[in-house]
Design a protein around this motif. Structure first.
Motif, PDB file in Angstrom:
ATOM      1  N   LYS A   1       0.832  -1.208   0.000  1.00 57.91           N
ATOM      2  CA  LYS A   1       0.000   0.000   0.000  1.00 57.91           C
ATOM      3  C   LYS A   1       0.866   1.257   0.000  1.00 57.91           C
ATOM      4  O   LYS A   1       0.575   2.242  -0.691  1.00 57.91           O
ATOM      5  N   ARG A   2       1.932   1.184   0.785  1.00 53.96           N
ATOM      6  CA  ARG A   2       2.813   2.349   0.861  1.00 53.96           C
ATOM      7  C   ARG A   2       3.466   2.622  -0.491  1.00 53.96           C
ATOM      8  O   ARG A   2       3.620   3.779  -0.892  1.00 53.96           O
TER       9      ARG A   2
ATOM     10  N   ASP B   1       1.544   9.530  -5.391  1.00 56.42           N
ATOM     11  CA  ASP B   1       2.048  10.852  -5.008  1.00 56.42           C
ATOM     12  C   ASP B   1       3.020  11.395  -6.050  1.00 56.42           C
ATOM     13  O   ASP B   1       3.010  12.597  -6.360  1.00 56.42           O
ATOM     14  N   VAL B   2       3.877  10.506  -6.578  1.00 61.96           N
ATOM     15  CA  VAL B   2       4.822  10.928  -7.620  1.00 61.96           C
ATOM     16  C   VAL B   2       4.064  11.431  -8.848  1.00 61.96           C
ATOM     17  O   VAL B   2       4.377  12.488  -9.421  1.00 61.96           O
TER      18      VAL B   2
ATOM     19  N   ASP C   1      -5.985   6.371   1.909  1.00 58.58           N
ATOM     20  CA  ASP C   1      -5.785   7.686   2.509  1.00 58.58           C
ATOM     21  C   ASP C   1      -4.437   7.721   3.215  1.00 58.58           C
ATOM     22  O   ASP C   1      -3.622   6.803   3.081  1.00 58.58           O
ATOM     23  N   SER C   2      -4.220   8.743   4.009  1.00 55.62           N
ATOM     24  CA  SER C   2      -2.931   8.889   4.693  1.00 55.62           C
ATOM     25  C   SER C   2      -2.687   7.803   5.725  1.00 55.62           C
ATOM     26  O   SER C   2      -1.536   7.527   6.087  1.00 55.62           O
TER      27      SER C   2
ATOM     28  N   LEU D   1      -3.497   4.731   5.146  1.00 59.20           N
ATOM     29  CA  LEU D   1      -3.477   3.505   4.329  1.00 59.20           C
ATOM     30  C   LEU D   1      -4.779   2.727   4.435  1.00 59.20           C
ATOM     31  O   LEU D   1      -4.803   1.499   4.278  1.00 59.20           O
ATOM     32  N   GLN D   2      -5.859   3.434   4.689  1.00 54.59           N
ATOM     33  CA  GLN D   2      -7.185   2.832   4.680  1.00 54.59           C
ATOM     34  C   GLN D   2      -7.841   3.092   3.327  1.00 54.59           C
ATOM     35  O   GLN D   2      -7.523   4.054   2.636  1.00 54.59           O
ATOM     36  N   ASN D   3      -8.788   2.223   2.954  1.00 57.86           N
ATOM     37  CA  ASN D   3      -9.442   2.355   1.658  1.00 57.86           C
ATOM     38  C   ASN D   3     -10.249   3.661   1.585  1.00 57.86           C
ATOM     39  O   ASN D   3     -10.853   4.096   2.567  1.00 57.86           O
ATOM     40  N   ARG D   4     -10.240   4.267   0.425  1.00 53.79           N
ATOM     41  CA  ARG D   4     -11.004   5.492   0.209  1.00 53.79           C
ATOM     42  C   ARG D   4     -11.644   5.456  -1.172  1.00 53.79           C
ATOM     43  O   ARG D   4     -11.207   4.708  -2.059  1.00 53.79           O
TER      44      ARG D   4
END
Length: 535
Positions: A356-357, A364-365, A401-402, A404-407
């Motif tokens: 996930k990370r 983000d890139v 999300d920040s 690492l939970q599903n969004r």
């Protein structure tokens, strides 16, 4: 007793493979990733899981109050006497790591071993009395002709039974050997598929390290985490490959040894029975004596083989029943729990968290480039300027999300599945210097870099969750269910044919030996007439 360990090695190979599987993450793909061009161009084949996995759920943590129920596999079937415990019944169920289980299974072949011992002793005493005490069966008068005719008919009948047994043994061993190798091939293919999956994970993660959009790279801590994870994955793949090759080689050697032994027994016994019949009819007494002694030992060998194959048949039936019960209760605490830990919360969550990370970092890139370069309108003297113009590009949707939970994706975001199609409309025609000649927000070169990053994220997003199949034992359950449904019944069926063949051979040749002794006592009529004329 090496033959009795045949199925134990087979199950051990399967367990070794899935024991390694349950410790490390997997990534499914139809074949090894050898063509990065397909990945860059968006033509990578995500396989059958592409449309089945749409999110990365967090691995559920076990609750403190919950404790797995204990399940004894194949409890009723394995309720047998245990010699090591003074013939007390074994109640531990199917457990290949417990010597008491194997001793109890070995007891099921005791009848064959007992018959072999009784036959060696009893027929040996008969031969001793026959030769030392000169015991003979003397039949005179008309009864002699009738008895010889009856004995000839019985001898032909028993020889035919032995011949039929040899045929059954040959057919049964051939089918059993083929089905056993077929089962082994299935297990090895599962192992090879797993190794391929592990190798593909490392290649995807290694490829993620090369993600670069306008000199924007992944963070150093993410790169370090990828290196550590790749070490574990490579170690798992190497261990699984080594164990698979080692155990598969051992199993094949056992299969070949069993096949050679059965073919030898069938051939020798058939020749013995036919030649014994022929020599009995011709009245060659000395040759018959040789065949009687040879048959004495060979019948004992067939009884022993009967016992061995009864053990194998029971071991396979136990394992098949245990698989069926485990499939229904995969999370219960069983004998498989020591060698097949389906739930490894720490490793599972660590791997999912790392994947996930990586995905979030790649997103983000991509979005950093879109917001900073593509959607900006810098002046010509700005380093970000390449004559970009037109409507703003939609950013890439991050599935997490920040925390690492599903969004859920926002309305202005583009999903990974159709990002390349959407962004293609924002691509301009570029000159040799890299400036846009037409309206657009990105150059073809930047479009390729963005698509590469998106495809890498999509691959990890769709493939890494297969680890949850291991966590929930879905992959192992399906494999065991397939073995129990498609492989167990044929193996048991062909073993019964082998046992039937060995039984017919044993009984047929045993009875033939008795009649051979009778014929050895009575020379041909022509020989008797010649002796009378000489007198």
């Amino acid at each position: 007793m090496k033959n009795t360990l045949l199925f134990r090695h087979l199950i051990f190979l399967l367990i070794i493979g899935f024991c390694c599987l349950s410790t490390f993450p997997v990534l499914a793909q139809n074949g090894p990733l050898t063509d990065h061009v397909n990945l860059i161009s968006g033509g990578i084949n995500l396989g059958p899981w592409k449309n089945e996995i749409s999110e990365l759920p967090q691995a559920p943590a076990p609750t403190i109050d919950e404790s797995p129920t204990t399940l004894v596999l194949a409890a009723q079937r394995t309720d047998r006497p245990d010699i090591l415990r003074h013939f007390k019944h074994y109640h531990g169920g199917w457990n290949i790591t417990n010597r008491h289980y194997w001793v109890s299974v070995g007891f099921t072949g005791a009848a064959g071993f007992a018959f072999a011992a009784m036959w060696l002793v009893s027929f040996g005493l008969v031969l001793l009395v026959y030769h030392c005490c000169r015991w003979r069966v003397i039949i005179r008068g008309k009864r002699k002709d009738h008895s010889q005719t009856l004995c000839l008919i019985l001898l032909i009948l028993f020889t035919s039974a032995a011949a039929i047994g040899c045929i059954l043994l040959s057919v049964g061993q051939d089918e059993f050997h083929g089905e056993a190798l077929h089962t082994l091939k299935y297990v090895v293919n599962q192992s090879d598929y797993t190794v391929q999956i592990l190798n593909n994970v490392t290649q995807y993660l290694s490829l993620a390290k090369t993600i670069n959009v306008a000199d924007v790279f992944l963070p150093s801590d993410v790169l370090s985490g990828i290196d550590k994870l790749n070490i574990d994955l490579n170690s798992a793949a190497d261990t699984l490959t080594a164990k698979t090759d080692e155990n598969a080689g051992k199993i094949r050697r056992v299969f070949n040894a069993v096949r050679l032994a059965l073919i030898t027994v069938a051939t020798v016994m058939l020749i013995l029975a036919l030649l014994g019949l022929l020599l009995s009819i011709l009245g060659h007494q000395h040759a018959i004596h040789i065949f009687i002694v040879s048959g004495w030992f060979l019948v004992a060998i067939t009884f022993i083989l009967c016992g061995v194959f009864v053990i194998m048949n029971n071991a396979i039936s136990d394992a098949c029943l245990a698989m069926e019960e485990w499939v229904e209760h995969p999370h219960a605490k069983t004998a498989l729990s020591n060698v097949l830990p389906c739930v490894d919360q720490r490793t599972t969550n660590n791997t999912l968290s790392q994947s996930k990370r990586v995905i979030s970092s790649i997103v983000d890139v991509v979005n950093t480039y879109i917001y900073t370069f593509a959607n900006s309108d810098p002046s010509p003297d700005d380093v970000r300027y390449y004559n970009q113009s037109g409507p703003s590009m939609p950013p890439l949707c991050s599935p997490f999300d920040s925390q690492l939970q599903n969004r859920q994706c926002l309305s202005n975001e583009v999903s990974m599945a159709n990002a390349s199609l959407v962004w293609q409309n924002f691509t301009c025609m570029a000159s040799a210097s890299g400036l846009c000649n037409t309206t657009g927000r990105i150059t073809p070169d930047r479009f390729t870099q963005l698509v590469t990053a998106v495809n890498e994220s999509q691959a990890l997003k769709h493939y890494t969750p297969l680890l949850l199949c291991l966590q929930n034992c879905d992959f192992v359950r399906d494999t065991f269910q397939n073995i129990a449904s498609n492989y167990c019944h044929p193996l048991e069926h062909y073993l019964k044919i082998v046992n039937a063949g060995l039984g017919l051979i044993s009984v047929g040749v045993l009875l033939c030996l008795v009649l051979w002794i009778f014929y050895a006592d009575h020379p041909l009529r022509e020989e008797v007439s010649v002796k009378r004329c000489c007198r």
